[in-house]
Write a protein that holds these residues in place. Structure first.
Motif, short mmCIF file in Angstrom:
data_model
loop_
_atom_site.label_atom_id
_atom_site.label_comp_id
_atom_site.label_asym_id
_atom_site.label_seq_id
_atom_site.Cartn_x
_atom_site.Cartn_y
_atom_site.Cartn_z
N GLU A 5 0.83 -1.18 0.00
CA GLU A 5 0.00 0.00 0.00
C GLU A 5 0.88 1.25 0.00
O GLU A 5 1.74 1.40 0.85
CB GLU A 5 -0.84 0.00 1.27
N GLU A 6 0.66 2.11 -0.97
CA GLU A 6 1.52 3.28 -1.03
C GLU A 6 0.80 4.54 -0.60
O GLU A 6 -0.42 4.59 -0.55
CB GLU A 6 2.06 3.43 -2.45
N PHE A 7 1.60 5.52 -0.33
CA PHE A 7 1.03 6.79 0.07
C PHE A 7 0.81 7.66 -1.15
O PHE A 7 1.56 7.62 -2.11
CB PHE A 7 1.99 7.52 1.00
N ILE A 8 -0.20 8.47 -1.06
CA ILE A 8 -0.34 9.58 -1.99
C ILE A 8 0.42 10.73 -1.32
O ILE A 8 0.22 11.00 -0.15
CB ILE A 8 -1.82 9.98 -2.12
N VAL A 9 1.30 11.37 -2.06
CA VAL A 9 2.05 12.48 -1.47
C VAL A 9 1.38 13.80 -1.87
O VAL A 9 1.12 14.04 -3.04
CB VAL A 9 3.51 12.47 -1.95
N VAL A 10 1.06 14.61 -0.88
CA VAL A 10 0.64 15.97 -1.17
C VAL A 10 1.80 16.86 -0.74
O VAL A 10 2.21 16.83 0.42
CB VAL A 10 -0.65 16.36 -0.42
#
Lengths: 460, 580
Positions: free
Chosen positions: A175-180
């Motif tokens: 599971e990856e992160f969405i980067v803001v």
């Protein structure tokens, strides 16, 4: 509702425009100012009364004159949000910067953001493996945490932030992160560094960037992080994403806050920063977390540079009181050529206790981390003593601890920018390094763990 | 237009100015079409300045303002316990039901559940002469707490009717001759202390189970303590430990401008914790107020008053109540923020000039009192202070220290060495030992104060010796001073350090504290004897029984084992002399 244009500006001062004789204007309402050359600027109402309205202009007041037309848009600042934000680069006021089309809004979200009811929050407890030993072992990051990097000018905080963004994952999960990513007043060079790194690793497709650079209007910085967090909240709580928000540099944000305060002739607090800076920062930092009944989460990584390396400066000080710990970058370690130069001693993760241990990382994590920390702390202290009395005055235990401090920095802290250590590798490394200290001095470890984990040759 | 309705003239953040109402100071008003709650804090001629407890974005001049004729009050009665409120006594659970996970605005919620029926048992009878504060009946609110229903402070007379049975809090349970109807719920203005007959000098310690606090720097029931410390030094952990283990009968915990996740941890954890004094869930004796740092600033200002009024209400029922406020600095900052919006002339560091008098008024609401009904009740106040940069010369710390009698100084250096609780034993103080010594002599041991003096003297000597060690190294000290360092190290590592996360070590009874202190002194005496007989310091220090004595504190039933462990240590130390 009001599309009437007023030409009643009385004063213009710094980023503020004062005007009179308006119909009732709402507090926080968005304002559009049309200049005599036809161009437009945006602003927001800071103070409103029957007699006078104060507008803060995001793009700066340059070229505004008393003949400029002011329109009140009838609503507070909102950001159009949709899943289409992912993969986009926007400017500090939320307009496309990548040449792409406008964001097609699923909804318009108020950027101020309401406080999460503490009763509706869920305690964060998912361990995030960053692959950086110093962080994973000693200041463990938890999903839903806000953990700032306290750095200073000339230190590689950007590399560390990017390495974390690249490597952060839940253990045993893809599971990856969405980067803001939110840039506030950083240089174009720094921004390019971030962007090209995100591009290189393919992370850009899974990121939304809000960019206000050093030569963009300073006042706009006050809304940039709010836009980024609004986007993050939407993605996390409407679309179940796990969002990692990196914002840099909080120091520039606070300086903009001070600028507005000064222009309004407010009574300044410490070092000229406004008295409400704590509340203002809290309204950003507190937008991290997990709420009951939603799958997504917001984890925050704010970066701030401490003016003069001073951790008691109001910006790191107030931040430290709000965030759940801090990762402190050390100039001393950096100068010694160690990357990442994380000084674990003043660093802290307040939520660490909830995410380490047998079920999540490993049974020995807590004790190993305490032991490594204690031994390193004592070793560092002894360095000071040795400088005065020389090594000869030390007893055997102290000598071992003194050497251990060097080993700790060289073998444990130091790692490559692309080196991604699993938590098991990190903890095993700890045990390996602790063979340099006599077992009887490892008072924070119990016998059971020593027998199980300490490498054989030493144990015998 | 009537006098209780006016118009908004100006809006600046949480401060709204209205014209056309004739409001009294601190009167509650409703602002705008959404009827946001606010409080009048300044009056200039026709203009009333209002601090608003909710976000004011989108409100316009010209919207209506309604005065309510009431000051900011809390609802007091059965249903307070186990509740979690925001700063103005709105239950967070109700807010969640109405607004969802984000706190929006314009929602009113009663502090008490007005519908719930409680079992009221009358204890007074028809014809009884009653006056304010007198108990007329009881409600078993939780397993541990019997809620006493009292005559409101200003009423008195002869009881005309009274009946037991199931009632909700707004139903009349009792009437007086003069027609006064008494309900289980009373309202009380938060900024006004509840009345009592007289204040006593405190003479009983608030036992917290934390060794450094109870043993060296005890706090009396009805006393006030300040805990200043920089971030990361363990204020919140200390406050939470006190909320969990102190032997108060009731705990009011105010999270004032705190972190959301931390508050949630408390909310998650407390319902599962067992009170070591009663064996019942801790939540049964707890009222919580959570106004996190991003919730409206004016409500943060009100939260400490809401909390202490609830504490006083239970005190009036004859309970010992402990109130934790974490952190009072956030409260002071809320005052500063509002003051600066009012454009008041600032005092030190931008705080309003009335900061220290507000702090004093707040801490003065602590105390052990004879209640109006002649019972003994107390409110103990423990306020955390978060001084910027950890420097306690700032106004909030100084204003607090002038009033409180107990100072538990947290130290970042100790926290960094992982010495927890990171309370500095050299800078901390308590002015209560004199008044509490008799209690310790009567209940623990007749020489308790003397043992305490010996332990603190050792720590002072150590501090002096450490200065020398810094210069010349410990080997250069004479052997008896090296022993003193070892004993002091034992005090620090075995006695002062306490693991708040260890289920056993987190709570240490006073009896056990005394036994542990005695064990340390025994070690010192025996070591001196053995060394006089030729033993080496190293051998004395390394006797296995001493290590065992220290380690066993993490196991159950430690108090019973100490005697045996000390005996074994004495034998082994004596043997080291013979071995040489």
């Amino acid at each position: 509702m009001t599309s009437k244009e007023y030409k009643t500006i009385t004063d213009i001062k710094g980023p503020l425009v004062f005007l009179e004789k308006t119909e009732p204007v709402a507090y926080g309402e968005i304002v559009s100012i049309r200049l005599s050359d036809g161009s437009e600027k945006n602003g927001q109402v800071l103070d409103t009364s029957d007699d006078m309205v104060v507008v803060q202009v995001f793009e700066g007041t340059e070229a505004i004159d008393r003949k400029a037309g002011v329109k009140f848009m009838g609503d507070v600042f909102k950001l159009p949000v949709s899943k289409g934000l992912i993969g986009r680069i926007l400017d500090g006021a939320g307009r496309p910067r990548d040449g792409g089309p406008e964001i097609i809004a699923d909804e318009n979200a108020d950027i101020i953001g309401a406080a999460i009811n503490p009763y509706s929050r869920q305690s964060p407890h998912d361990f995030i493996q960053t692959g950086v030993s110093a962080i994973d072992c000693c200041t463990t990051l938890v999903r839903g945490q806000k953990l700032p990097i306290f750095s200073a000018s000339g230190l590689p905080h950007n590399d560390i932030a990017l390495q974390i963004a690249r490597q952060a994952k839940l253990r045993d999960s893809d599971e990856e992160f969405i980067v803001v990513f939110c840039a506030m007043g950083i240089t174009a060079e720094e921004y390019n560094f971030f962007r090209s790194d995100l591009e290189r690793t393919g992370a850009l497709e899974n990121a939304a960037l809000f960019v206000n650079l050093a030569d963009d209007p300073a006042v706009e910085r006050l809304i940039t992080p709010r836009l980024a967090l609004t986007a993050a909240e939407y993605l996390a709580f409407e679309h179940d994403y796990h969002v990692l928000v990196i914002y840099t540099d909080m120091t520039n944000y606070c300086d903009s806050l001070r600028q507005i305060g000064a222009a309004r002739e407010e009574v300044p607090g410490r070092r000229g920063y406004p008295g409400y800076m704590y509340t203002d920062l809290a309204m950003l930092y507190e937008r991290a977390g997990i709420v009951k009944g939603k799958k997504g989460s917001i984890t925050q990584f704010p970066i701030l540079t401490m003016p003069g390396d001073d951790i008691t400066h109001p910006i790191p000080d107030l931040s430290g009181y709000i965030t759940e710990g801090q990762i402190v970058i050390s100039r001393e370690l950096h100068q010694a050529g160690i990357y990442p130069p994380i000084n674990v001693l003043p660093s802290l993760s307040r939520l660490m206790g909830s995410c380490i241990g047998e079920k999540t990382t490993r049974e020995d994590h807590k004790k190993v981390s305490d032991q490594m920390y204690a031994a390193y702390a004592q070793g560092r202290e002894l360095r000071g003593l040795v400088a005065i009395v020389g090594e000869d005055a030390l007893n055997e235990r102290d000598l071992q601890l003194l050497k251990f401090a060097d080993i700790f920095e060289d073998k444990f802290l130091r790692q490559d920018r692309d080196e991604d250590r699993t938590i098991d590798e990190t903890l095993n490394l700890c045990w390996d390094l602790m063979t340099n200290i006599d077992t009887k001095y490892l008072v924070r470890l119990d016998q059971e763990l020593i027998e199980k984990y300490l490498p054989e040759e030493k144990n015998a | 237009m009537s006098k209780n309705e006016g118009l908004i003239y100006r809006i600046s953040g949480p401060v709204v100015t209205a014209t056309g109402i004739e409001a009294r100071m601190y009167e509650v008003v409703r602002v705008g079409h959404e009827k946001l709650m606010g409080e009048v804090i300044e009056i200039h001629g026709d203009q009333s300045v209002i601090q608003v407890y909710e976000d004011t974005s989108g409100i316009r001049p010209g919207e209506p303002v309604l005065s309510t004729g009431q000051t900011l009050s809390v609802q007091l009665g059965p249903g307070l316990l186990t509740q979690i409120y925001d700063g103005i006594q709105r239950p967070l659970q109700t807010l969640e039901e109405v607004m969802g996970v984000f706190i929006t605005r314009g929602v009113d919620a009663d502090g008490l559940d007005l519908e719930k029926k409680w079992d009221f048992v009358a204890t007074a009878e028809k014809g009884d002469e009653v006056s304010g504060g007198q108990v007329i009946g009881t409600v078993q609110e939780t397993d541990t707490i019997t809620h006493k229903i009292m005559v409101p402070p200003k009423s008195s007379g002869k009881i005309k009717t009274i009946k037991s049975g199931k009632f909700n809090v707004t139903e009349t349970v009792c009437t007086l001759d003069d027609g006064t109807e008494i309900r289980m719920m009373q309202e009380w203005p938060v900024r006004h202390p509840r009345p009592f007959s007289q204040k006593y000098a405190p003479d009983t310690p608030l036992v917290t189970g934390m060794r450094i606090l109870d043993f060296l720097f005890p706090l009396a029931k009805g006393g006030a303590a300040g805990i200043p410390g920089p971030f990361g030094s363990g204020k919140t952990v200390t406050q939470q430990s006190l909320a969990k283990y102190s032997d108060a009968q009731l705990v009011v915990y105010i999270g004032c401008g705190e972190r959301g996740n931390e508050m949630t941890e408390v909310l998650d954890e407390f319902p599962h914790l067992i009170d070591p004094n009663t064996g019942k869930p801790l939540m049964n004796r707890t009222v919580m107020i959570a106004n996190t740092s991003n919730m409206p600033v004016a409500a943060r200002e009100a939260s400490v008053y809401t909390g202490i009024t609830i504490a006083e209400y239970f005190r009036d029922q004859g309970y010992d109540v402990a109130l934790m406020a974490d952190s009072t600095s956030r409260w002071a900052e809320a005052m500063r923020e509002i003051s600066s919006r009012l454009e008041e002339m600032p005092g030190e560091e931008g705080y309003p000039a009335y900061l220290s008098s507000r702090l004093a008024e707040f801490y003065e609401r602590a105390g052990r009192v004879e209640t109006l009904n002649g019972e003994d009740g107390s409110v103990t106040v423990i306020g955390a202070v978060s001084p910027p940069g950890g420097d306690i010369s700032e106004p909030v710390s100084q204003g607090t220290l002038r009033i409180v009698k107990v100072f538990w100084g947290l130290d970042a250096g100790l926290a960094r060495q992982r010495h927890f609780p990171a309370i500095n034993w050299l800078s901390s103080y308590s002015l209560y030992p004199q008044s509490l010594n008799q209690w310790f002599r009567d209940n623990i041991a007749s020489d308790f104060p003397e043992v305490r003096t010996q332990i603190s003297a050792l720590l002072k000597v150590e501090a002096e010796l450490q200065e020398i060690v810094q210069l010349v190294g410990s080997d250069a000290l004479p052997i008896d001073q090296q022993l003193t360092l070892e004993v002091a190290r034992m005090i620090r590592e075995y006695f002062l350090q306490q693991n708040g996360f260890d289920p056993i070590d987190a709570y240490s009874g006073v009896q056990q504290q005394y036994a542990m202190a005695q064990a340390i002194l025994t070690f010192q005496d025996e070591a001196k004897k053995a060394m006089a007989a030729g033993a080496r310091l190293q051998d004395v220090v390394n006797v296995p029984a001493r290590t065992e004595l220290m380690r066993a504190r993490f196991a159950e039933g430690y108090l019973e084992k100490i005697g045996g462990l000390v005996d074994a240590m004495v034998v082994e130390i004596a043997a080291t002399a013979e071995a040489n």
